[in-house]
Structure formats: structure tokens, C-alpha cells
Design an enzyme around this catalytic site. Structure first.
Site, PDB file in Angstrom:
ATOM      1  N   ARG A  23       0.821  -1.216   0.000  1.00  0.00           N
ATOM      2  CA  ARG A  23       0.000   0.000   0.000  1.00  0.00           C
ATOM      3  C   ARG A  23       0.853   1.265   0.000  1.00  0.00           C
ATOM      4  O   ARG A  23       0.426   2.312   0.502  1.00  0.00           O
ATOM      5  CB  ARG A  23      -0.961   0.026   1.195  1.00  0.00           C
ATOM      6  CG  ARG A  23      -2.037  -1.038   1.128  1.00  0.00           C
ATOM      7  CD  ARG A  23      -3.106  -0.788   2.184  1.00  0.00           C
ATOM      8  NE  ARG A  23      -3.989  -1.926   2.292  1.00  0.00           N
ATOM      9  CZ  ARG A  23      -4.489  -2.412   3.422  1.00  0.00           C
ATOM     10  NH1 ARG A  23      -4.181  -1.830   4.574  1.00  0.00           N
ATOM     11  NH2 ARG A  23      -5.275  -3.447   3.428  1.00  0.00           N
ATOM     12  N   ARG A  27      -2.961   6.445   0.943  1.00  0.00           N
ATOM     13  CA  ARG A  27      -3.583   7.537   1.705  1.00  0.00           C
ATOM     14  C   ARG A  27      -2.648   8.287   2.650  1.00  0.00           C
ATOM     15  O   ARG A  27      -2.961   9.394   3.065  1.00  0.00           O
ATOM     16  CB  ARG A  27      -4.759   6.971   2.517  1.00  0.00           C
ATOM     17  CG  ARG A  27      -5.887   6.452   1.658  1.00  0.00           C
ATOM     18  CD  ARG A  27      -7.026   5.909   2.490  1.00  0.00           C
ATOM     19  NE  ARG A  27      -6.662   4.680   3.195  1.00  0.00           N
ATOM     20  CZ  ARG A  27      -7.468   4.048   4.045  1.00  0.00           C
ATOM     21  NH1 ARG A  27      -8.669   4.549   4.310  1.00  0.00           N
ATOM     22  NH2 ARG A  27      -7.083   2.940   4.634  1.00  0.00           N
ATOM     23  N   ARG A  36      -6.553  12.004  -5.207  1.00  0.00           N
ATOM     24  CA  ARG A  36      -7.776  11.307  -4.801  1.00  0.00           C
ATOM     25  C   ARG A  36      -8.926  12.276  -4.556  1.00  0.00           C
ATOM     26  O   ARG A  36     -10.104  11.913  -4.716  1.00  0.00           O
ATOM     27  CB  ARG A  36      -7.462  10.490  -3.545  1.00  0.00           C
ATOM     28  CG  ARG A  36      -8.620   9.767  -2.922  1.00  0.00           C
ATOM     29  CD  ARG A  36      -9.147   8.626  -3.784  1.00  0.00           C
ATOM     30  NE  ARG A  36     -10.146   7.925  -3.014  1.00  0.00           N
ATOM     31  CZ  ARG A  36     -11.395   8.347  -2.826  1.00  0.00           C
ATOM     32  NH1 ARG A  36     -11.797   9.464  -3.404  1.00  0.00           N
ATOM     33  NH2 ARG A  36     -12.249   7.656  -2.106  1.00  0.00           N
ATOM     34  N   ASP A  72      -6.880  -2.293  -7.087  1.00  0.00           N
ATOM     35  CA  ASP A  72      -7.508  -2.919  -5.925  1.00  0.00           C
ATOM     36  C   ASP A  72      -7.741  -4.386  -6.237  1.00  0.00           C
ATOM     37  O   ASP A  72      -8.027  -4.744  -7.395  1.00  0.00           O
ATOM     38  CB  ASP A  72      -8.838  -2.233  -5.590  1.00  0.00           C
ATOM     39  CG  ASP A  72      -9.394  -2.716  -4.256  1.00  0.00           C
ATOM     40  OD1 ASP A  72      -8.996  -2.153  -3.213  1.00  0.00           O
ATOM     41  OD2 ASP A  72     -10.202  -3.669  -4.249  1.00  0.00           O
ATOM     42  N   TYR A 147     -15.169 -11.608   0.168  1.00  0.00           N
ATOM     43  CA  TYR A 147     -15.852 -10.346  -0.125  1.00  0.00           C
ATOM     44  C   TYR A 147     -17.144 -10.589  -0.903  1.00  0.00           C
ATOM     45  O   TYR A 147     -18.182  -9.963  -0.619  1.00  0.00           O
ATOM     46  CB  TYR A 147     -14.933  -9.408  -0.906  1.00  0.00           C
ATOM     47  CG  TYR A 147     -13.856  -8.782  -0.071  1.00  0.00           C
ATOM     48  CD1 TYR A 147     -14.120  -7.681   0.739  1.00  0.00           C
ATOM     49  CD2 TYR A 147     -12.560  -9.286  -0.074  1.00  0.00           C
ATOM     50  CE1 TYR A 147     -13.130  -7.096   1.515  1.00  0.00           C
ATOM     51  CE2 TYR A 147     -11.555  -8.708   0.693  1.00  0.00           C
ATOM     52  CZ  TYR A 147     -11.851  -7.610   1.490  1.00  0.00           C
ATOM     53  OH  TYR A 147     -10.868  -7.049   2.262  1.00  0.00           O
TER      54      TYR A 147
END
Length: 339
Positions: A23, A27, A36, A72, A147
Site C-alpha cells: 500500500r 492515503r 484522490r 484494488d 468479499y
């Protein structure tokens, strides 16, 4: 091209220990937040030019030794026909979860070029820009299945395990369809120019070893066997998988990813003649710098007997990590391992 990462994957001698962070394009970086802020997460994933921009950020800012394409793990599940949404504070949501044979029959084995061509375009663009190797990736079938079956993230995985234990035939059908899609998706990434491929099994650690061996491992192993013909290094990462290491090795991946819940020296003894990747606790980046240095020293010393070692975190870098701390860790790994 700085190929230190690829050499370490292959167990070749390197001048220093290469480092990248799961990652790493994300963020915690203000530069990422700026990009973003203009688009939704899914719009970002499907825009090759923006994906290139955020993939390059940690290479330029932090001096990482490998890039991992920005995407992703659930993009291929959407391509199979499962509507996907991302909700702030909640993460990924599949409004139409897969709980029955009829639900599964709605999904297709996706063509990676037709349905996820934007990923391949991102890889091609990145290869023109990068001076370090590019890692492609996908979610392992078990993780992706959770998921789809749960309808999103879960704490207890009730629906997943209920299907496994009460309708195993259906569960294996779900896994089969995901496996076919994932294999095609990763082969296409290699064809587009990815120089290593990582299979993320983020939720493998919720399984008892016997259930991992029956319901998850065969599908990851099949994908890796099919990817061997690409000739690129293959990395398998089972999060929370310290109890699954002896089984993870049987996937025949070139590199075994390690979370932080196991001593790296112990892991190396279990893994044998394979490279390892890991395994600093992501939150350890918050340590005072003298303590962080000591932790990095311990980890590098513990990995001295490894066939090959890629320094990484034991999972993704946390969104509230100060970028300066991540940069400091990279610099110190480079400095200390080069001595």
C-alpha cells in the site's frame, strides 16, 4: 534499471537489501490525497494516467526499490459481473452477494483485456516511466471469495464459513470461477510488462490449517503453477499466516511474504530455500527513530540466513503514518544493509 528487488526475489547476491511497502501508493501521502480529492476511488483505479501518477509517488518521494501498480484486489470481481461500491469509512461493498448457485451463475469468467484493459494500459505506461521493477498483483481466490460471499468486509466471516461447511460443493464452484478469472488477469499483467506478481491472501489467516489446505491452498497453488510460464518472480502473501507457512511454501511461489506475527529467523527456517518478504509491524514506523533503527537492525540481522530478503512491512502501511517516518525507514534499511 535498479534490479536489486528482482535479484533478491531470485536469491541472487545484492549490494543492499531492497525495500518496498505494501500500500505504498496511498492515503498516507499528501500527494496521493491531492489526486484522490478529484475522483472517487473506483474512478482512480480505472484511470491509467492517474494510476501511473500515484504509483510513481512513493518511488520519487521515498526512494523505494520496487513499484506496485495502483489498483484494488476486487477489480477482477467487478469484471466478473459483481457490482462493486466503495463507501467512505466502510470500504468495499458488493450489494449483490453470492450465496446460491443462481447468484454464482450470474458471474462470468472475465476476459482481462475486455473487462480490465485499463489495468494493462497502466502497466504499459508505467514501464516507460519506471527505473525500478514493477509488481503486478491480484487477490487470492479465498480472499476475493470472502468479499463476494459476505457482501463486503467482515469480522467473523459467518457466511463464508457457513458455505464452506454446509455447502462445500458450491464453495468450490465459487473458488473455481474466481481462480480462472484471476489466472487470466495475472497472465495479462505479465504480458503487459509486470516484472513480478504478488498474490495477496489477506484473509487466509482466518482459517484453521486443515481448512486452508482444503478450501484455499489448492486454488492459490494452481494460479502460481499457471503463472510459472511467465518467468517473472511470484510472491505469495498469506496475512496472519504464521501457522500456515509450511503449507504456503507448497504453492511453489518464489517469494513468501511474512506478516509481523512471526520472528523472521524462525520463518526463514520453515521456508527453506525461498526468498522471504517482510516483516516489520506497520505501526512500528511510529517508533522514536532510535527505537525504529534498533527494530530494523534486529530484522535485518534475523534475515541474514535468508535465501533472499526483501524488506517490507508485515501488511499495508497505515494511512496515518507520517511520510517522513517511512522515508527514514527506507534510508536506514539501505544504509545499514549496504555496510
Amino acid at each position: 534499471m535498479n534490479d536489486t528487488f528482482l535479484k533478491a526475489c531470485r536469491g541472487e547476491k545484492t549490494d543492499y537489501t531492497p525495500i518496498w511497502m505494501m500500500r505504498q501508493a496511498g492515503r498516507y501521502l499528501p500527494e496521493y490525497q491531492k489526486v484522490r480529492g478529484k475522483v472517487t476511488f473506483l474512478e482512480l483505479c480505472k484511470n491509467p494516467e492517474l494510476c501511473v501518477e500515484v504509483t510513481l509517488q512513493p518511488i520519487d518521494i521515498l526512494n523505494m526499490d520496487a513499484a506496485i501498480m495502483f489498483s484494488d484486489i476486487l477489480i477482477p470481481m467487478e469484471a466478473m459481473g459483481a457490482p462493486l461500491e466503495f463507501h467512505e469509512g466502510k470500504g468495499p461493498v458488493f450489494p449483490e452477494s453470492i450465496r446460491s448457485k443462481a447468484d454464482l451463475d450470474r458471474l462470468i469468467v472475465a476476459d482481462p483485456y475486455e473487462k480490465t484493459g485499463f489495468v494493462m494500459e497502466t502497466i504499459k505506461l508505467l514501464r516507460r516511466e519506471l527505473k525500478v521493477p514493477l509488481i503486478g498483483f491480484a487477490g487470492a481466490p479465498f480472499t476475493c471469495a470472502t468479499y463476494l460471499i459476505e457482501g463486503g468486509s467482515s469480522k467473523f466471516f459467518w457466511e463464508t464459513k457457513k458455505m464452506m461447511f454446509t455447502n462445500p460443493a458450491l464453495f468450490h464452484e465459487v473458488m473455481e470461477k474466481i481462480t480462472q478469472t484471476t489466472t487470466r488477469y495475472m497472465l495479462a499483467q505479465a504480458e503487459a510488462g509486470a516484472q513480478a506478481l504478488q498474490l495477496f491472501d489477506s484473509w487466509a489467516g482466518i482459517l484453521a490449517p486443515c481448512d486452508f489446505e482444503e478450501f484455499a491452498l489448492p486454488y492459490a497453488t494452481r494460479i502460481i503453477a499457471d503463472l510459472k510460464k511467465t518467468g517473472v518472480p511470484l510472491i505469495y502473501f498469506a496475512n496472519n499466516g504464521a501457522t500456515l507457512l509450511d503449507l504456503s511454501v507448497t504453492t511453489d511461489a518464489d517469494v513468501i511474504g511474512l506478516d509481523w506475527r512471526i520472528n523472521i529467523g524462525e520463518a526463514i527456517r520453515k521456508v527453506g530455500k525461498k526468498a522471504v518478504q517482510g516483516n516489520l509491524d506497520p505501526i512500528a514506523l511510529l517508533l522514536p527513530r532510535d527505537e525504529l533503527r534498533r527494530r530494523i537492525q534486529q530484522l535485518l540481522k534475523g534475515a541474514e540466513g535468508a535465501f533472499g530478503h526483501i524488506f517490507n512491512l508485515g501488511h499495508g502501511i497505515h494511512q496515518f503514518t507520517p511520510p517522513d517516518q517511512a522515508r527514514y525507514a527506507v534510508e536506514y534499511v539501505h544504509e545499514l544493509s549496504a555496510r
